[in-house]
Design a protein around this motif. Sequence first.
Motif, PDB file in Angstrom:
ATOM      1  N   UNK A  54       5.632  13.174  -0.653  1.00  0.00           N
ATOM      2  CA  UNK A  54       4.843  14.074   0.134  1.00  0.00           C
ATOM      3  C   UNK A  54       3.350  13.751  -0.272  1.00  0.00           C
ATOM      4  N   UNK A  55       2.544  14.624   0.284  1.00  0.00           N
ATOM      5  CA  UNK A  55       1.071  14.598  -0.026  1.00  0.00           C
ATOM      6  C   UNK A  55       0.702  14.885  -1.493  1.00  0.00           C
ATOM      7  N   UNK A  56       1.333  16.047  -2.100  1.00  0.00           N
ATOM      8  CA  UNK A  56       0.954  16.170  -3.480  1.00  0.00           C
ATOM      9  C   UNK A  56       2.026  15.592  -4.370  1.00  0.00           C
ATOM     10  N   UNK A  57       2.862  14.990  -4.134  1.00  0.00           N
ATOM     11  CA  UNK A  57       3.976  14.324  -4.572  1.00  0.00           C
ATOM     12  C   UNK A  57       3.827  13.138  -5.653  1.00  0.00           C
ATOM     13  N   UNK A  58       4.149  13.149  -6.845  1.00  0.00           N
ATOM     14  CA  UNK A  58       4.070  12.007  -7.482  1.00  0.00           C
ATOM     15  C   UNK A  58       5.257  11.123  -7.477  1.00  0.00           C
ATOM     16  N   UNK A  59       5.227   9.651  -7.334  1.00  0.00           N
ATOM     17  CA  UNK A  59       6.407   8.975  -7.273  1.00  0.00           C
ATOM     18  C   UNK A  59       7.200   8.845  -8.659  1.00  0.00           C
ATOM     19  N   UNK A  60       8.272   8.466  -8.779  1.00  0.00           N
ATOM     20  CA  UNK A  60       8.880   8.294  -9.954  1.00  0.00           C
ATOM     21  C   UNK A  60       8.415   6.988 -10.609  1.00  0.00           C
ATOM     22  N   UNK A  61       8.583   6.810 -11.940  1.00  0.00           N
ATOM     23  CA  UNK A  61       8.084   5.544 -12.571  1.00  0.00           C
ATOM     24  C   UNK A  61       8.952   4.288 -11.945  1.00  0.00           C
ATOM     25  N   UNK A  62      10.146   4.568 -11.884  1.00  0.00           N
ATOM     26  CA  UNK A  62      11.162   3.303 -11.169  1.00  0.00           C
ATOM     27  C   UNK A  62      10.636   3.203  -9.770  1.00  0.00           C
ATOM     28  N   UNK A  63      10.249   3.986  -8.960  1.00  0.00           N
ATOM     29  CA  UNK A  63       9.552   3.811  -7.756  1.00  0.00           C
ATOM     30  C   UNK A  63       8.298   2.953  -7.708  1.00  0.00           C
ATOM     31  N   UNK A  64       7.444   3.427  -8.809  1.00  0.00           N
ATOM     32  CA  UNK A  64       6.248   2.638  -8.886  1.00  0.00           C
ATOM     33  C   UNK A  64       6.419   1.169  -9.196  1.00  0.00           C
ATOM     34  N   UNK A  65       7.603   0.830 -10.167  1.00  0.00           N
ATOM     35  CA  UNK A  65       7.858  -0.279 -10.493  1.00  0.00           C
ATOM     36  C   UNK A  65       8.404  -1.199  -9.251  1.00  0.00           C
ATOM     37  N   UNK A  66       9.200  -0.718  -8.388  1.00  0.00           N
ATOM     38  CA  UNK A  66       9.721  -1.435  -7.233  1.00  0.00           C
ATOM     39  C   UNK A  66       8.354  -1.637  -6.333  1.00  0.00           C
ATOM     40  N   UNK A  67       7.344  -0.717  -6.205  1.00  0.00           N
ATOM     41  CA  UNK A  67       6.330  -0.929  -5.396  1.00  0.00           C
ATOM     42  C   UNK A  67       5.214  -2.087  -5.901  1.00  0.00           C
ATOM     43  N   UNK A  68       5.038  -2.018  -7.218  1.00  0.00           N
ATOM     44  CA  UNK A  68       4.168  -2.999  -7.724  1.00  0.00           C
ATOM     45  C   UNK A  68       4.858  -4.391  -7.756  1.00  0.00           C
ATOM     46  N   UNK A  69       5.987  -4.417  -7.895  1.00  0.00           N
ATOM     47  CA  UNK A  69       6.694  -5.861  -7.465  1.00  0.00           C
ATOM     48  C   UNK A  69       6.322  -6.182  -6.253  1.00  0.00           C
ATOM     49  N   UNK A  70       6.551  -5.267  -5.260  1.00  0.00           N
ATOM     50  CA  UNK A  70       6.503  -5.721  -3.876  1.00  0.00           C
ATOM     51  C   UNK A  70       5.268  -5.867  -3.697  1.00  0.00           C
TER      52      UNK A  70
END
Length: 277
Positions: free
Chosen positions: A31-47
Amino acid sequence: HIYEGKSTKGKDMPTIRSIIKSSMRRINAIQANEEPTAADVDVALEALNAMIDSMSTNILNIHTITPHRFLLVPSQQTYKIGPALDSSGAATGADWVTDRPMRIESAILMVYPAVSGNTISQTSSTLFYRLKQDTYRDFADLTMRGIESTWPTEIYDDGAFPCRNLSFWPVPQTQQAVELWLWDPLLDYSSLDTELNLPTGYERFIVLKLALELAPEFGKGVTKTLIDQYTEAMNSVQNLNQQVTKANLSNAAKVLGGRPDSWMSSPEAPYTSPKQF
């Protein structure tokens, strides 16, 4: 051109972290003010890095063709061009260290260059001559492959990985230089706080493209609005890049008078026609 810090309008350049968060918001993964989890960020960076690697294979995603100048050593025919280290950290033995180019768009022999240390520059006497780019069959059919001459007239790129091997023919007997106009890959990113140093228009293009890449990873659907926005952003960037390529081709044609093997005393190098991509 490399864009660093603030743009000419004073806007802060986006970071990879902000790109990822914006892409995840587009598909309602956060959501707008939500921070992604570290695991989700890792997935997104790899993508993101996989996506950028794939984007580099389409020249319409490339905003500039970059000239690089290198010295030719007398009696040396073949040169490795690419990174100093391979993916495992082993030395590649590259003669000319740079990111492995996607393709060599044009190879220009510099006759009578000015050389000072590692700096190669032109003088009023420097001549620029476009080398014929051989196919594997052209090079294989040379009957006197190792013959030497004052300077080469042809170049063969074998497309090897992680370094391309560039062979010149005839083998030059004297020290000259070559100016390679390279289709360089887009850079990948290892740090979330690295700024996206690409020109105007790329931020939206990459945010929306990454959103489409991430949707199946996070089990999210893709709306028609998102697809339309991505298509618009992609077309804006690619149309601009296509115009830049065509303009440089036009300038080169004026310099060469339409002949691909003309002598010239201008630093402008010819580009391959975008119709060939």
